[in-house]
Motif scaffolding. Structure first.
Motif, PDB file in Angstrom:
ATOM      1  N   GLY A  28       1.090  -1.251   0.070  1.00 41.78           N
ATOM      2  CA  GLY A  28      -0.145   0.080  -0.008  1.00 41.78           C
ATOM      3  C   GLY A  28       1.031   1.339  -0.568  1.00 41.78           C
ATOM      4  N   VAL A  29       1.654   1.800   1.095  1.00 38.81           N
ATOM      5  CA  VAL A  29       2.909   2.730   0.860  1.00 38.81           C
ATOM      6  C   VAL A  29       3.613   2.506  -1.107  1.00 38.81           C
ATOM      7  CG1 VAL A  29       4.897   3.301   1.662  1.00 38.81           C
ATOM      8  CG2 VAL A  29       3.543   2.217   3.867  1.00 38.81           C
ATOM      9  N   PHE A  30       4.238   1.487  -0.862  1.00 38.73           N
ATOM     10  CA  PHE A  30       4.778   1.146  -2.053  1.00 38.73           C
ATOM     11  C   PHE A  30       4.224   2.345  -2.961  1.00 38.73           C
ATOM     12  CE2 PHE A  30       7.520  -1.845  -5.316  1.00 38.73           C
ATOM     13  CZ  PHE A  30       7.604  -0.872  -5.725  1.00 38.73           C
ATOM     14  N   ALA A  31       2.818   1.498  -3.967  1.00 38.25           N
ATOM     15  CA  ALA A  31       1.772   2.367  -4.124  1.00 38.25           C
ATOM     16  C   ALA A  31       1.200   3.961  -4.008  1.00 38.25           C
ATOM     17  CB  ALA A  31       0.393   1.165  -4.361  1.00 38.25           C
ATOM     18  N   GLU A  32       1.199   3.863  -2.970  1.00 38.71           N
ATOM     19  CA  GLU A  32       1.076   5.365  -2.822  1.00 38.71           C
ATOM     20  C   GLU A  32       2.169   6.211  -3.315  1.00 38.71           C
ATOM     21  OE1 GLU A  32      -1.340   7.264  -0.246  1.00 38.71           O
ATOM     22  OE2 GLU A  32       0.146   9.462   0.019  1.00 38.71           O
TER      23      GLU A  32
END
Ligand code: ADP
Ligand code: K
Length: 442
Positions: A107-111
């Motif tokens: 999720g952090v990566f995508a954000e």
């Protein structure tokens, strides 16, 4: 901006958030990663002694070698069952560096990639031609899920097959493209050859990274593709691409998404923190990673940092273009290569002496690698005395082919291999063989 509230968070609030997250991650690594527990013990410290990012200097660096020693999962802070994806990047030897992500990490990566792409000019609804390599590399899937998070239409093209890429660009009319800067140059030429003028392409924004580049290359790509190009930076150990990205209207330093990654610049030899603006090694601490949190990770990349608020109003620190490496890692078409990887391969070839020369050139837009090897005295003697000319030529070809195959299989790079008589590889005046000859002019 994809996340205006966080991207413009006032410095004091950003710092408070970082300090809180740092204390949390230090507790977690102390509890869950024996390597870090030992590190604290050796320093005579407990996690609570580090109150915030200003105290980080008390801790030593984490290096690639530590990941290698713990290969494959030694530095992971969660059980394998909580890992939902693995990626890999080059290790210094035959084994790659394995990195992992929990669902939260992805999720952090995508954000952070969504923030990066928005800074680069991408907007929801645009079509996105993703020519970063898919697979174990973080590039392809990293940009892919970041693009989906932002809301663009992702075309998962991956690298290579340039003609097909040209067709897809002509037919699908993407506004955004991501790839290495040198491949962007290749595509620009291929489009011209196909009769598409730069001003006729649908492309507006190029997101370029994975290898060092310059303002001259930026001008070349912008003219050749008819785009505005920004620099995306990242590394697998920290998360992948999207650690930072420039703003398309500024093109003046890539914003490091500091609520997730805390940057320092340190002296390449002494490791001491350098004042703002001075060039040194970028060191990154992950503040939110669950699977593989890294404290003061030595990226080896040389750059500068400014904490001045940018014209866009973003408060996060900005880094300059990467100016070089503090170690001997080479980047060939975006793929990292350590000379030690080559040495390990050569050790399996008794016919070949251990001094070798890696010659890099960029005859056109893409890197070429030549590996110049010397036969051992013994092998040379054998070829000259025991075999016919034809037989020895055959043996030489065979050795070259096998070395090339091993390099391709372990590193993923196609090298031209030449095998020379002992002592005949070009040497400097002092008689020393220069191991790396990098003739690419950046
Ligand atoms: P990536 O797929 O993002 O390149 P890797 O982990 O394979 O990730 O490689 C990371 C390394 O690539 C960095 O440490 C740096 O040396 C180089 N790199 C990545 N992005 C850039 C960039 N924008 N400019 C210069 N070098 C870069
Ligand atoms: K790279």
């Amino acid at each position: 901006m994809f996340n205006p509230e966080i991207e413009t968070l006032p410095h004091a609030k950003l710092r408070a958030l970082q300090n809180e997250r740092l204390r949390n991650v230090l507790e977690r690594v102390y509890e869950n990663v024996p390597f870090y527990r030992r590190m604290f013990d050796e320093q005579g410290l407990k996690p609570h002694h580090i109150k915030g990012v200003d105290d980080l200097e008390e801790l030593p660096f984490t290096r690639k070698q530590h990941l290698r020693e713990g290969y494959p999962f030694g530095l992971f802070a969660v059980p394998q069952s909580e890992i939902v994806r693995l990626h890999a990047s080059s290790g210094t030897t035959g084994k790659p560096t394995i990195v992992g992500y929990t669902r939260h990490d992805l999720g952090v990566f995508a954000e952070v990639v969504a923030r990066s792409m928005a800074a680069a000019g991408a907007r929801p609804g645009m079509i996105f031609h993703n020519a970063y390599g898919y697979g174990l590399f973080t590039g392809g899937l990293g940009l892919h899920y970041g693009g989906e998070r932002l809301g663009v239409t992702v075309v998962p093209v991956s690298g290579g097959m340039t003609e097909r890429q040209v067709t897809l660009i002509r037919d699908l009319k993407p506004q955004v493209i991501a790839c290495t800067p040198s491949y962007a140059q290749t595509l620009a030429e291929a489009l011209t050859e196909a009769g598409v003028a730069p001003e006729e392409t649908s492309l507006k924004y190029a997101i370029l990274g994975a290898e060092p580049w310059t303002e001259a290359i930026r001008r070349d790509v912008e003219a050749g593709l008819g785009v505005k190009a920004t620099n995306i930076y990242g590394l697998s150990e920290i998360i992948g691409p999207g650690v930072s990205n420039e703003d398309v209207h500024e093109q003046d330093g890539a914003y490091i998404w500091e609520d997730h990654f805390y940057p320092e610049i340190v002296h390449p030899e002494t490791g001491e923190r350098l004042p703002e603006g001075e060039a040194g090694v970028l060191v990154l601490t992950t503040l939110t990673k669950e699977a593989l949190p890294l404290i003061r990770y030595w990226t080896g990349d040389i750059t500068t940092l400014t904490r001045e608020v940018g014209p866009s109003g973003r408060t996060h620190a900005r880094m300059g273009m990467i100016r070089g490496r503090s170690d001997d890692m080479l980047i060939i078409r975006g793929v990292n290569l350590y000379p030690t990887q080559i040495e390990e391969i050569l050790a399996d070839f008794p016919e070949v002496a251990l001094h070798y020369q890696l010659a890099l050139s960029r005859p056109h837009t893409l890197d070429e690698l030549e590996l110049r090897l010397e036969l051992t005295q013994e092998a040379f003697h054998h070829l000259g005395c025991d075999l016919t000319r034809e037989e020895s030529a055959q043996v030489v070809r065979e050795v070259c082919r096998r070395v090339q195959g091993r390099i391709k299989d372990t590193v993923g790079i196609t090298a031209r291999v030449t095998l020379l008589a002992p002592g005949t590889a070009p040497r400097s005046a002092g008689g020393k063989l220069r191991r790396i000859v990098d003739e690419r002019s950046l």
